[in-house]
Enzyme design. Structure first.
Site, PDB file in Angstrom:
ATOM      1  N   HIS A  17       0.825  -1.371   0.145  1.00 49.64           N
ATOM      2  CA  HIS A  17       0.026  -0.110   0.040  1.00 49.64           C
ATOM      3  C   HIS A  17       0.843   1.279   0.086  1.00 49.64           C
ATOM      4  O   HIS A  17       0.610   2.045  -0.953  1.00 49.64           O
ATOM      5  CB  HIS A  17      -0.965  -0.014   1.241  1.00 49.64           C
ATOM      6  CG  HIS A  17      -2.102  -0.834   1.365  1.00 49.64           C
ATOM      7  ND1 HIS A  17      -2.248  -1.778   2.464  1.00 49.64           N
ATOM      8  CD2 HIS A  17      -2.859  -1.217   0.440  1.00 49.64           C
ATOM      9  CE1 HIS A  17      -3.116  -2.544   2.259  1.00 49.64           C
ATOM     10  NE2 HIS A  17      -3.634  -2.415   0.982  1.00 49.64           N
ATOM     11  N   ARG A  90      -2.069  -5.818  -8.404  1.00 50.37           N
ATOM     12  CA  ARG A  90      -1.030  -6.913  -7.884  1.00 50.37           C
ATOM     13  C   ARG A  90      -0.917  -7.908  -9.132  1.00 50.37           C
ATOM     14  O   ARG A  90       0.334  -8.258  -9.280  1.00 50.37           O
ATOM     15  CB  ARG A  90      -1.490  -7.594  -6.682  1.00 50.37           C
ATOM     16  CG  ARG A  90      -1.058  -6.646  -5.533  1.00 50.37           C
ATOM     17  CD  ARG A  90      -1.567  -7.299  -4.176  1.00 50.37           C
ATOM     18  NE  ARG A  90      -3.234  -7.399  -4.332  1.00 50.37           N
ATOM     19  CZ  ARG A  90      -3.971  -7.725  -3.598  1.00 50.37           C
ATOM     20  NH1 ARG A  90      -3.612  -8.093  -2.018  1.00 50.37           N
ATOM     21  NH2 ARG A  90      -5.254  -7.982  -3.471  1.00 50.37           N
ATOM     22  N   SER A 127      -3.285  -7.682   2.929  1.00 62.59           N
ATOM     23  CA  SER A 127      -3.580  -7.433   4.571  1.00 62.59           C
ATOM     24  C   SER A 127      -3.942  -8.588   5.276  1.00 62.59           C
ATOM     25  O   SER A 127      -3.758  -9.185   6.350  1.00 62.59           O
ATOM     26  CB  SER A 127      -4.614  -6.402   4.725  1.00 62.59           C
ATOM     27  OG  SER A 127      -4.246  -5.070   4.068  1.00 62.59           O
TER      28      SER A 127
HETATM   29  O1  PNS Z   1      -8.518  -2.390   0.203  1.00 65.78           O
HETATM   30  P1  PNS Z   1      -9.701  -2.972  -0.278  1.00 65.78           P
HETATM   31  O2  PNS Z   1     -10.342  -3.531   0.551  1.00 65.78           O
HETATM   32  O3  PNS Z   1      -9.474  -3.693  -1.831  1.00 65.78           O
HETATM   33  O4  PNS Z   1     -10.567  -1.727  -0.726  1.00 65.78           O
HETATM   34  C1  PNS Z   1     -11.834  -1.849  -1.236  1.00 65.78           C
HETATM   35  C2  PNS Z   1     -12.711  -0.407  -1.222  1.00 65.78           C
HETATM   36  C3  PNS Z   1     -12.813   0.014   0.248  1.00 65.78           C
HETATM   37  C4  PNS Z   1     -11.921   0.741  -2.154  1.00 65.78           C
HETATM   38  C5  PNS Z   1     -14.077  -0.750  -2.124  1.00 65.78           C
HETATM   39  O5  PNS Z   1     -14.698  -1.630  -1.205  1.00 65.78           O
HETATM   40  C6  PNS Z   1     -14.947   0.682  -1.848  1.00 65.78           C
HETATM   41  O6  PNS Z   1     -14.823   1.593  -2.648  1.00 65.78           O
HETATM   42  N1  PNS Z   1     -15.997   0.541  -0.968  1.00 65.78           N
HETATM   43  C7  PNS Z   1     -16.779   1.761  -0.614  1.00 65.78           C
HETATM   44  C8  PNS Z   1     -18.201   1.238  -1.316  1.00 65.78           C
HETATM   45  C9  PNS Z   1     -18.594   1.641  -2.579  1.00 65.78           C
HETATM   46  O7  PNS Z   1     -18.154   2.864  -3.305  1.00 65.78           O
HETATM   47  N2  PNS Z   1     -18.968   0.590  -3.326  1.00 65.78           N
HETATM   48  C10 PNS Z   1     -18.949   0.655  -4.635  1.00 65.78           C
HETATM   49  C11 PNS Z   1     -17.871   0.667  -5.503  1.00 65.78           C
HETATM   50  S1  PNS Z   1     -18.425  -0.487  -6.946  1.00 65.78           S
END
Ligand code: PNS
Length: 160
Positions: A17, A90, A127
Site C-alpha cells: 500500500h 497486483r 492485508s
Molecule cells: O483495500 P480494499 O478492501 O481492496 O478496498 C476496497 C474499497 C474500500 C476501495 C471498496 O470496497 C470501496 O470502494 N468501498 C466503498 C463502497 C462503494 O463505493 N462501493 C461501490 C464501488 S463499486
C-alpha cells in the site's frame, strides 16, 4: 492541481500500500488516503487505528493526508474534491473486481480510476496474509512499514 484519492480497507496497511501511495504522491499534486469503513469486510483494526498507522507510515511525505470515510467511494471523492482514484493492481486476479469497481464509480460520478502496477516484490502481499501471519506469531516485519511493525504484531496476536 490534480488531487488523487487512494482508497482501501488498510486492515492493516502493508508495504505494498505504502509504495503505491508514495508513487501516487510523485505523480499528483496531492493525495488523500481514504480508509473506507466498508461494512462488507469486518475489519479487526478500528478506523482510527488504521488512520493512525497510515499517518505514521507516511511521515515525511508532505502532500499526503489520511482520512476515514463511511459510504460510497464516489461520495468520498466528491467530499475531498478528488480528480482521480488511484489503485494498485497486483496480479490478474485483482483485475475483474477492480475493473467492476472502476466502471461502477465512473457510471456513478464520471470519476476516472488510474491503476498503478504493484512492484513485483509485493505482488503476493495482502492485508489478510499479514493478519494470518501475525495471528500465529510469524514475522511480519518485512511486510508492513517499519514504523508500525511492532504494533501490528502485538495488535493482531492479541486480537483473537
Ligand atoms: O483495500 P480494499 O478492501 O481492496 O478496498 C476496497 C474499497 C474500500 C476501495 C471498496 O470496497 C470501496 O470502494 N468501498 C466503498 C463502497 C462503494 O463505493 N462501493 C461501490 C464501488 S463499486
Amino acid at each position: 492541481m490534480t488531487h488523487a484519492l487512494c482508497p482501501g480497507s488498510f486492515d492493516p496497511p502493508t508495504v505494498g500500500h505504502i509504495e503505491i501511495i508514495e508513487r501516487a504522491s510523485k505523480l499528483f499534486d496531492s493525495v488523500t488516503v481514504a480508509v473506507i469503513r466498508n461494512s462488507t469486510k469486518n475489519a479487526i483494526l478500528t478506523s482510527d487505528e488504521r488512520v493512525e498507522f497510515l499517518q505514521r507510515s507516511l511521515v515525511g511525505i508532505t502532500n499526503v493526508n489520511v482520512i476515514s470515510f463511511d459510504g460510497l467511494l464516489v461520495d468520498c471523492a466528491k467530499q475531498e474534491n478528488a480528480d482521480v482514484v488511484v489503485k494498485g493492481l497486483r496480479a490478474i486476479s485483482d483485475f475483474d473486481y477492480e475493473l467492476q469497481m472502476a466502471q461502477a464509480n465512473r457510471l456513478l460520478s464520471h470519476i476516472e480510476t488510474i491503476f498503478l502496477s504493484t512492484n513485483p516484490t509485493h505482488s503476493f502481499l495482502s492485508s489478510s496474509m499479514v493478519r494470518d501471519i501475525a495471528r500465529y506469531g510469524g514475522d511480519v516485519s518485512s511486510l508492513v512499514p517499519s514504523a508500525i511493525a511492532d504494533d501490528i504484531a502485538t495488535r493482531f496476536a492479541i486480537a483473537d
